[in-house]
Scaffold this active site. Structure first.
Site, mmCIF file in Angstrom:
data_model
loop_
_atom_site.group_PDB
_atom_site.id
_atom_site.type_symbol
_atom_site.label_atom_id
_atom_site.label_comp_id
_atom_site.label_asym_id
_atom_site.label_seq_id
_atom_site.Cartn_x
_atom_site.Cartn_y
_atom_site.Cartn_z
ATOM 1 C CD GLN A 14 13.708 9.223 25.222
ATOM 2 O OE1 GLN A 14 13.246 8.155 25.577
ATOM 3 N NE2 GLN A 14 13.334 10.377 25.756
ATOM 4 C CB ALA A 47 -7.009 9.594 1.882
ATOM 5 C CB SER A 67 2.702 6.130 6.237
ATOM 6 O OG SER A 67 1.885 5.496 5.300
ATOM 7 C CG ASP A 95 0.932 -0.095 9.426
ATOM 8 O OD1 ASP A 95 1.859 -0.639 8.809
ATOM 9 O OD2 ASP A 95 0.634 1.105 9.296
ATOM 10 C CG ASP A 104 11.773 3.467 22.807
ATOM 11 O OD1 ASP A 104 11.577 3.741 24.008
ATOM 12 O OD2 ASP A 104 12.073 4.324 21.958
ATOM 13 C CG ASN A 145 12.850 4.434 27.089
ATOM 14 O OD1 ASN A 145 13.296 5.142 26.173
ATOM 15 N ND2 ASN A 145 12.350 3.226 26.878
ATOM 16 C CG HIS A 202 4.420 1.172 7.118
ATOM 17 N ND1 HIS A 202 3.146 1.395 7.596
ATOM 18 C CD2 HIS A 202 4.678 2.200 6.271
ATOM 19 C CE1 HIS A 202 2.660 2.504 7.063
ATOM 20 N NE2 HIS A 202 3.570 3.019 6.258
ATOM 21 C CE1 TYR A 262 -20.402 10.138 8.359
ATOM 22 C CE2 TYR A 262 -19.459 9.206 10.354
ATOM 23 C CZ TYR A 262 -20.547 9.424 9.533
ATOM 24 O OH TYR A 262 -21.775 8.913 9.871
ATOM 25 C CB VAL A 286 12.425 7.872 19.003
ATOM 26 C CG1 VAL A 286 13.515 7.729 17.952
ATOM 27 C CG2 VAL A 286 11.337 6.819 18.798
#
Length: 526
Positions: free
Chosen positions: A157, A325, A380, A181, A190, A226, A213, A329, A230
């Site tokens: 990790q 985008a 993103s 997505d 992970d 863990n 993605h 609000y 990552v």
């Protein structure tokens, strides 16, 4: 204000009597739709233009009048379904033409319709609008380093620089993020993926990620803390795949509408939805009308309490030229990108409004499909940092601003770490020690501690205010010092802990010292 790797495509052929719950979503755990979702094959997808949103022949989004002031309720949902039933029956529309039934954040449907049916619907006084659906490659990734290659092998990790920059990892246990997505790698070791809630609104595909993605976004939000891969901002939170884009990164606005509608009927308070997608605003009503419906759907869901993190886009232009985008609000956060030196990313869209914050979006290492990892760039990648902060804390703190922002208002950098309270003290003529401190955003309370010389700290008070008067002193003759007194002086030391959603914030430097002197009569001491 989130598996099985493959399943057979589910096709439900509905009669006019039972198709009221038909839709294009596919649950991947037990081959049955999740609550309030539906399954319906769509007709052949139309190839989209890579540069511009493409109107999809024969595919339309229909919205209803009198949507109950954006009311979200089972009664309103039932009425929407009944209206669709009646319209299909009266106009002899084939039930298999239904793509999505909208019931919550939007009232209406998406369907494959003939020109004759469209003309009839335009004259129907129950219909507010009928617009042609659009398809676009809404997944935009940047990769400035040709050496970055996806890996399918998890190593020990690591903590990506972006996670550290925003104050992570934070504890996301028990929290849930909904990732609109390309899906998520459903059995990535992970990630804690909520398989039973994951769903696909893309015809012929399940919720598994065939692109990468969506898995990258999910990893930044919530990768497990863990020994491998990552770690995410809200580590160990669960993520839900809401697949609204195909494996090539192409997306229909109608599918994203359906994904949001689905989340609204299933989310819990505190959940966050991530939209790292975007369509260009063209000025053409044929494009902008379906985008305005999409934006209204987001606003309705936000009014209900669902929190959204949305990417600003990667065109180096005003974010108001990108949808969703440009949504400004309550409960909606639009995010730009910066690099590891806090420089505004050269590709990132800009503009305030609608951008609230900036977050790491350059050389972002996270998870990928097939159990792997990848390093890529883009707003993103910045957006899930905000999503993770919102998930773990309910809001964000800030830590400075970006450099080289193209607009006149540098974006604040969002973080999960608040500055410690800055405290000061004075001695009054009434012989008591008074300390005050700066407020800390989102702090629920403050704890005041005191110790005599180098003894043990004892809690003196718990308060929601920013001051405390200590009248219980061993000796009322005090003198305020900016540094610890010498060994020959008796003294008290005070400190304050701020209790925040991210934990207790205090630093040893934020202490106030009161020296005790004989024959001292405040406020003047020798």
């Amino acid at each position: 204000m989130r598996y099985l790797k493959s399943i057979s495509t589910i096709i439900i052929f509905c009669t006019i009597f039972i198709w009221t719950n038909c839709d294009q979503s596919t649950n991947v755990k037990n081959n049955t739709p999740p609550p309030d979702s539906q399954t319906q094959e769509n007709k052949t997808l139309t190839k989209a233009n890579k540069e511009d949103p493409r109107l999809v022949p024969g595919r339309y989004i229909v919205t209803y009048k009198n949507q109950g002031e954006r009311s979200i309720s089972e009664q309103a949902a039932t009425e929407a379904v009944q209206r669709t039933n009646a319209i299909f029956s009266e106009l002899n529309i084939d039930p298999d033409s239904l793509i999505h039934q909208y019931k919550y954040a939007l009232k209406g449907f998406a369907g494959n319709l003939t020109k004759k049916q469209v003309e009839a619907l335009k004259k129907d006084n129950r219909v507010e609008s009928i617009v042609q659906d659009i398809k676009y490659k809404a997944i935009q990734m940047m990769n400035t380093s040709s050496s970055n290659k996806p890996s399918t092998k998890l190593m020990s990790q690591t903590t990506p620089w972006g996670i550290t920059r925003v104050g992570g990892p934070l504890d996301g246990s028990g929290k849930k993020a909904w990732v609109l997505d390309t899906g998520i790698d459903l059995d990535h070791p992970d990630l804690d993926v909520d398989v039973s809630s994951s769903v696909a609104f893309v015809a012929g595909e399940n919720a598994d990620d065939g692109h990468g993605h969506g898995s990258h976004v999910a990893g930044t939000i919530a990768a497990k803390d863990n020994s491998t891969g990552v770690v995410g901002v809200a580590a160990d939170a669960s993520v839900v795949a809401v697949k609204v884009c195909d494996s090539g990164g192409y997306c229909y606005t109608s599918d994203l509408d359906a994904g949001i509608d689905y989340i609204v009927s299933n989310y819990s308070s505190g959940d966050v939805a991530n939209i790292s997608l975007g369509w260009p605003v063209t000025g053409s009503p044929y494009v902008d009308l379906p985008l305005s419906i999409l934006e209204s759907t987001i606003e309705t869901a936000a009014d209900d309490g669902l929190k959204f993190a949305i990417a600003a886009g990667n065109e180096d232009q005003d974010a108001n030229n990108k949808s969703p985008a440009r949504v400004e609000y309550n409960n909606v956060w639009t995010v730009s990108a910066h690099d590891d030196n806090d420089n505004f990313a050269s590709f990132s869209n800009y503009g305030n409004p609608p951008i609230e914050y900036s977050n790491p979006g350059v050389d972002i290492h996270s998870l990928w499909r097939n159990g792997g990892t990848n390093t890529i760039d883009g707003t993103s990648m910045a957006t899930p940092h905000i999503a993770g902060l919102l998930l773990a804390l309910g809001d964000v703190y800030t830590d400075g601003t970006v450099s080289n922002d193209p607009d006149s208002s540098p974006d604040e950098i969002a973080t999960g770490t608040a500055a410690a309270p800055s405290i000061s003290g004075n001695v009054t003529s009434s012989d008591f020690a008074r300390i005050t401190w700066s407020s800390v955003p989102f702090a629920s309370q403050y704890k005041v501690y005191r110790r005599y010389e180098n003894g043990y700290w004892s809690e003196r008070s718990t308060t929601t205010g920013t001051s405390y008067n200590d009248t219980q002193l061993m000796d009322p003759d005090l003198q305020v010092l900016s540094v610890p007194p010498g060994d020959n002086e008796d003294y008290y030391t005070y400190k304050v802990h701020a209790i925040t959603p991210s934990g207790t914030i205090s630093e040893a430097s934020n202490h106030v010292y009161f020296a005790i002197e004989e024959n001292c009569h405040p406020p003047v001491c020798s």
